[in-house]
Design a protein around this motif. Structure first.
Motif, short mmCIF file in Angstrom:
data_model
loop_
_atom_site.label_atom_id
_atom_site.label_comp_id
_atom_site.label_asym_id
_atom_site.label_seq_id
_atom_site.Cartn_x
_atom_site.Cartn_y
_atom_site.Cartn_z
N ILE A 171 41.24 19.20 35.83
CA ILE A 171 40.04 18.46 35.42
C ILE A 171 39.70 17.42 36.49
CG2 ILE A 171 41.31 16.69 34.13
CD1 ILE A 171 39.06 16.92 31.96
N SER A 172 38.45 17.03 36.54
CA SER A 172 38.06 15.96 37.46
C SER A 172 37.39 14.83 36.67
CB SER A 172 37.10 16.48 38.53
OG SER A 172 35.86 16.84 37.96
N TYR A 173 37.48 13.64 37.21
CA TYR A 173 36.87 12.45 36.61
C TYR A 173 35.96 11.81 37.64
CZ TYR A 173 40.51 12.68 33.04
OH TYR A 173 41.33 13.09 32.02
N ASP A 174 34.81 11.33 37.19
CA ASP A 174 33.98 10.46 38.02
C ASP A 174 34.40 9.04 37.67
OD1 ASP A 174 32.65 12.57 39.15
OD2 ASP A 174 30.87 12.39 37.90
N VAL A 175 34.73 8.26 38.69
CA VAL A 175 35.22 6.90 38.47
C VAL A 175 34.18 5.91 39.00
CG1 VAL A 175 37.10 5.28 38.92
CG2 VAL A 175 37.60 7.73 38.70
N PHE A 176 33.88 4.91 38.18
CA PHE A 176 32.90 3.89 38.53
C PHE A 176 33.61 2.54 38.57
CE2 PHE A 176 30.70 7.40 36.69
CZ PHE A 176 29.53 7.51 37.41
N ASP A 177 33.21 1.69 39.52
CA ASP A 177 33.85 0.38 39.64
C ASP A 177 33.36 -0.54 38.52
OD1 ASP A 177 31.38 -0.82 40.36
OD2 ASP A 177 31.85 -0.81 42.50
N PRO A 178 33.96 -1.73 38.38
CA PRO A 178 33.59 -2.63 37.28
C PRO A 178 32.12 -3.05 37.30
CG PRO A 178 35.70 -3.29 38.17
CD PRO A 178 35.16 -2.22 39.09
N ASP A 179 31.44 -2.91 38.45
CA ASP A 179 30.02 -3.25 38.52
C ASP A 179 29.12 -2.06 38.20
OD1 ASP A 179 30.48 -5.93 39.25
OD2 ASP A 179 30.80 -5.32 41.34
N GLY A 180 29.73 -0.92 37.87
CA GLY A 180 28.95 0.26 37.48
C GLY A 180 28.58 1.19 38.61
N ARG A 181 29.08 0.90 39.83
CA ARG A 181 28.77 1.76 40.98
C ARG A 181 29.77 2.91 41.06
NH1 ARG A 181 28.21 -3.53 43.37
NH2 ARG A 181 30.40 -3.31 43.86
N TYR A 182 29.26 4.09 41.40
CA TYR A 182 30.14 5.24 41.58
C TYR A 182 31.15 4.93 42.67
CZ TYR A 182 31.73 9.92 42.73
OH TYR A 182 32.51 11.03 42.99
N ALA A 183 32.43 5.17 42.40
CA ALA A 183 33.48 4.87 43.38
C ALA A 183 34.09 6.14 43.96
CB ALA A 183 34.58 4.03 42.73
N GLN A 184 34.45 7.09 43.10
CA GLN A 184 35.11 8.29 43.60
C GLN A 184 35.22 9.36 42.53
OE1 GLN A 184 39.25 7.63 44.58
NE2 GLN A 184 39.46 6.12 42.96
N ARG A 185 35.54 10.55 42.96
CA ARG A 185 35.88 11.64 42.06
C ARG A 185 37.39 11.83 42.15
NH1 ARG A 185 34.39 18.00 42.60
NH2 ARG A 185 34.81 18.54 40.44
N VAL A 186 38.07 11.82 41.00
CA VAL A 186 39.51 12.01 40.95
C VAL A 186 39.79 13.35 40.29
CG1 VAL A 186 41.67 11.14 40.00
CG2 VAL A 186 39.96 9.53 40.83
N GLN A 187 40.57 14.18 40.97
CA GLN A 187 40.94 15.48 40.43
C GLN A 187 42.40 15.44 40.00
OE1 GLN A 187 39.89 18.09 43.70
NE2 GLN A 187 37.93 18.52 42.72
N ILE A 188 42.67 15.96 38.82
CA ILE A 188 44.02 15.98 38.27
C ILE A 188 44.61 17.37 38.47
CG2 ILE A 188 45.45 15.67 36.22
CD1 ILE A 188 44.05 13.09 37.09
N ALA A 189 45.70 17.42 39.23
CA ALA A 189 46.40 18.68 39.48
C ALA A 189 47.59 18.77 38.55
CB ALA A 189 46.85 18.74 40.94
N CYS A 190 47.58 19.76 37.67
CA CYS A 190 48.72 20.03 36.80
C CYS A 190 48.55 21.43 36.24
CB CYS A 190 48.86 18.99 35.70
SG CYS A 190 47.51 18.92 34.54
N GLU A 191 49.62 21.93 35.64
CA GLU A 191 49.59 23.28 35.09
C GLU A 191 48.97 23.25 33.71
OE1 GLU A 191 53.41 25.12 35.30
OE2 GLU A 191 53.67 24.54 37.38
N GLY A 192 47.67 23.15 33.65
CA GLY A 192 46.98 23.12 32.38
C GLY A 192 45.61 23.74 32.49
#
Length: 128
Positions: free
Chosen positions: A54-75
């Motif tokens: 799965i991937s997550y879009d992460v936003f900083d505390p001011d609401g600005r897009y910061a990064q996309r985080v991808q979770i690597a696991c056997e699921g």
């Protein structure tokens, strides 16, 4: 998956239903201890590389897009659930979707008995 032919009956009374033709835009919101907002949405489980659940879009505390985080696991995002537990742990519940559906299925015989799929819980440490 729900469809137009599904009937919802509670305590013998049919419940009116409305089923959307599309997936929800936002699935889940999570705020971490640093004030960042982690968002899963309709595209979070699509077009991912091999080994990425799965991937997550992460936003900083001011609401600005910061990064996309991808979770690597056997699921599988379609059948398993991923839960953040604190800042450095993630719990993967394999077979969670099937178990949930089976537990509310006909007969109410219990999820494990109905589905035949074992429920598996795996805890991962998140590297910093």
């Amino acid at each position: 998956q729900a469809d137009a032919g599904m009937r919802m009956v509670i305590n013998g009374r049919e419940i009116e239903k409305e089923i959307a033709d599309y997936e929800p835009c936002i699935y889940q919101l999570r705020v971490d201890s640093h004030g960042r907002l982690w968002v899963t949405h309709s595209r979070s489980v699509r077009d991912l590389s091999e080994g990425i659940m799965i991937s997550y879009d992460v936003f900083d505390p001011d609401g600005r897009y910061a990064q996309r985080v991808q979770i690597a696991c056997e699921g599988s995002a379609e059948s398993d659930h991923l839960h953040f537990v604190g800042e450095d742990r993630v719990v993967l519940v394999r077979g969670a979707s099937e178990q949930m559906i089976a537990s509310i299925g006909p007969g109410g015989g219990g999820a494990a008995e109905v589905s035949g799929v074992p429920l598996e819980v795996i805890c991962y440490r998140v590297p910093s």
